[in-house]
Design a protein around this motif. Structure first.
Motif, PDB file in Angstrom:
ATOM      1  N   LEU A 276      43.218  41.904  39.596  1.00 43.41           N
ATOM      2  CA  LEU A 276      42.117  41.036  39.170  1.00 43.41           C
ATOM      3  C   LEU A 276      40.870  41.855  38.887  1.00 43.41           C
ATOM      4  O   LEU A 276      40.140  41.607  37.912  1.00 43.41           O
ATOM      5  N   TRP A 277      40.628  42.846  39.692  1.00 46.60           N
ATOM      6  CA  TRP A 277      39.502  43.774  39.480  1.00 46.60           C
ATOM      7  C   TRP A 277      39.626  44.432  38.110  1.00 46.60           C
ATOM      8  O   TRP A 277      38.660  44.468  37.335  1.00 46.60           O
TER       9      TRP A 277
ATOM     10  N   GLY B 155      44.084  30.859  51.719  1.00 44.80           N
ATOM     11  CA  GLY B 155      42.873  31.656  51.846  1.00 44.80           C
ATOM     12  C   GLY B 155      42.822  32.792  50.838  1.00 44.80           C
ATOM     13  O   GLY B 155      41.757  33.121  50.305  1.00 44.80           O
ATOM     14  N   VAL B 156      43.981  33.394  50.560  1.00 48.23           N
ATOM     15  CA  VAL B 156      44.037  34.457  49.560  1.00 48.23           C
ATOM     16  C   VAL B 156      43.744  33.886  48.176  1.00 48.23           C
ATOM     17  O   VAL B 156      43.000  34.476  47.386  1.00 48.23           O
ATOM     18  N   LEU B 157      44.333  32.727  47.881  1.00 42.55           N
ATOM     19  CA  LEU B 157      44.062  32.086  46.592  1.00 42.55           C
ATOM     20  C   LEU B 157      42.576  31.795  46.439  1.00 42.55           C
ATOM     21  O   LEU B 157      41.976  32.081  45.392  1.00 42.55           O
ATOM     22  N   GLN B 158      41.963  31.256  47.473  1.00 40.12           N
ATOM     23  CA  GLN B 158      40.534  30.951  47.397  1.00 40.12           C
ATOM     24  C   GLN B 158      39.719  32.213  47.153  1.00 40.12           C
ATOM     25  O   GLN B 158      38.781  32.216  46.337  1.00 40.12           O
TER      26      GLN B 158
ATOM     27  N   ASN C 115      37.366  33.047  43.914  1.00 44.37           N
ATOM     28  CA  ASN C 115      35.968  33.445  44.061  1.00 44.37           C
ATOM     29  C   ASN C 115      35.641  34.715  43.274  1.00 44.37           C
ATOM     30  O   ASN C 115      34.479  34.951  42.931  1.00 44.37           O
ATOM     31  N   MET C 116      36.649  35.529  42.978  1.00 49.21           N
ATOM     32  CA  MET C 116      36.450  36.781  42.240  1.00 49.21           C
ATOM     33  C   MET C 116      36.448  36.592  40.721  1.00 49.21           C
ATOM     34  O   MET C 116      36.090  37.513  39.989  1.00 49.21           O
ATOM     35  N   LEU C 117      36.853  35.439  40.242  1.00 49.37           N
ATOM     36  CA  LEU C 117      36.989  35.235  38.801  1.00 49.37           C
ATOM     37  C   LEU C 117      35.627  35.257  38.106  1.00 49.37           C
ATOM     38  O   LEU C 117      34.646  34.704  38.626  1.00 49.37           O
TER      39      LEU C 117
END
Length: 295
Positions: free
Chosen positions: A172-173, A205-208, A212-214
Motif C-alpha cells: 500500500l505504501w 483491525g488490520v483492514l481498518q 486509514n492509509m489510503l
C-alpha cells in the motif's frame, strides 16, 4: 458506511481449485456464462482470469481472454469488465539451489503481462502491488518496483483503469508512491486482499489500519478468502468500501455446500441489502470509479 455498494465477482482465478468444486469455470464459454450469471445476480463488475482448457491451470493466452470478453459483450448484459494482469509473476525455486527455477515457474516482465489488456482494452485491469511469499513451500509471486512502474505507465497510456491489488501494508505504501509519481490517475482504485498467506491477515483491525492509509479521494474494495468471504462483505461495506466475492476466493456457500459464482453474488446482495445499503448498477459503478461510459 457505504450506502451504494459495488459488487465484483471474481470468477475463476488461477489457483488449483478445479478439482475441488465442479462449478469452477474453465473454458472461455463457461467463464463467460458465469460472468453473465453473476451480472444478472447483481455484480456490477466481473474479474476475469482464463485457464488452459486441457489442464485447468491458469493461462496468459490472449486468444482465451479474447473469447471470454467477446462472449460477455455479445451477451448484451451490461457489466464492467476487469481483466487480471497479474499472470506471469510466479517463481518456484529449488530450496537446495535457489538460483534454479523449477516446474510451475511463469515469470515475465511487467509489459509482457499486458498483451491481452492492449488487445481488448477492458474497463479495468489489475496490478499486483508487490512481491509476496505465496503460501507454504518455495513459491514466490514477483512484482518489483521497476515492473510496476513500467506496467503502470503502459496501462495509463492505454486509458485502462488499474485496480491496485494490495496484499500488505508495504505494498500500500508503494501504491501511494505511484500515485504521487503521476503513474496512477485519479480517482485511484485499490483492492485490499486479506487472508492470503503470507500477506495481510483477515483481521478487522488490520483492514481498518489499511483503510486509514489510503490517499484521500481513493476508491477501494476488499475481500477475504474461504470462510471469511461473506463476513468480509459486511466488513468492507461498513467501513465504506466496495466488495468482492466469487469462486476465485471461496468455493463454498456453507460447510459442505459448494457454491457457484451466481449464488455467491446473491448472498452478497442479501448481506448488503440487510445492512440497509443498495447494490450499485454497472453505470453507477462506472460513475463512481471514474470509468468511461458504456459505448
Amino acid at each position: 458506511m457505504n450506502n451504494e455498494v459495488i459488487i465484483t465477482a471474481a470468477l475463476t482465478g488461477a489457483g488449483d481449485t478445479v478439482g475441488k468444486n465442479e462449478f469452477v469455470p474453465v473454458s472461455p464459454e463457461q467463464i463467460a456464462k458465469d460472468a453473465v450469471a453473476a451480472a444478472n445476480a447483481g455484480a456490477a463488475v466481473v474479474h476475469i482470469h482464463v485457464r488452459n482448457v486441457e489442464t485447468g491451470q491458469g493461462s496468459r493466452e490472449v486468444r482465451l481472454y479474447e473469447e471470454v470478453v467477446r462472449r460477455v459483450r455479445e451477451s448484451g448484459v451490461d457489466v464492467v469488465i476487469n481483466l487480471t494482469a497479474g499472470m506471469g509473476g510466479d517463481l518456484f525455486i529449488d530450496q537446495d539451489d535457489p538460483l534454479k527455477p523449477v516446474d510451475g515457474t511463469d515469470l515475465v516482465n511487467g509489459l509482457e503481462r499486458l498483451p491481452h489488456v492492449e488487445e481488448l482494452l477492458p474497463d479495468i485491469c489489475t496490478m499486483d502491488m508487490g512481491s509476496l511469499n505465496f503460501g507454504e513451500g518455495s513459491q514466490l509471486y514477483i512484482s518489483t518496483p521497476d515492473m510496476m512502474r513500467a506496467g503502470a505507465k503502459r496501462i495509463q497510456e492505454l486509458g485502462v483503469k488499474p485496480e491496485m491489488e494490495v496484499f500488505d501494508t508495504g505494498q500500500l505504501w508503494f501504491a501511494t508512491k505511484l500515485i504521487e509519481e503521476g503513474l496512477i490517475d485519479a480517482p485511484a482504485l485499490f483492492q485490499l486482499c486479506m487472508g492470503i498467506p503470507y500477506g495481510a491477515p483477515a483481521d478487522p483491525g488490520v483492514l481498518q489500519s489499511m483503510v486509514n492509509m489510503l490517499p484521500e479521494g481513493s476508491n477501494w474494495a476488499s475481500f477475504s478468502i474461504g470462510r471469511n468471504q461473506m463476513p468480509w462483505v459486511a466488513q468492507s461495506a461498513i467501513l465504506g468500501g466496495q466488495v468482492r466475492v466469487g469462486l476465485e476466493d471461496n468455493l463454498y456457500l456453507s460447510k459442505g455446500v459448494k457454491a457457484t459464482n451466481a449464488k455467491l453474488v446473491e448472498r452478497a446482495v442479501t448481506i448488503v441489502e440487510s445492512l440497509g445499503a443498495k447494490v450499485a448498477s454497472p453505470d453507477q459503478a462506472r460513475a463512481k470509479l471514474g470509468l468511461k461510459p458504456r459505448s
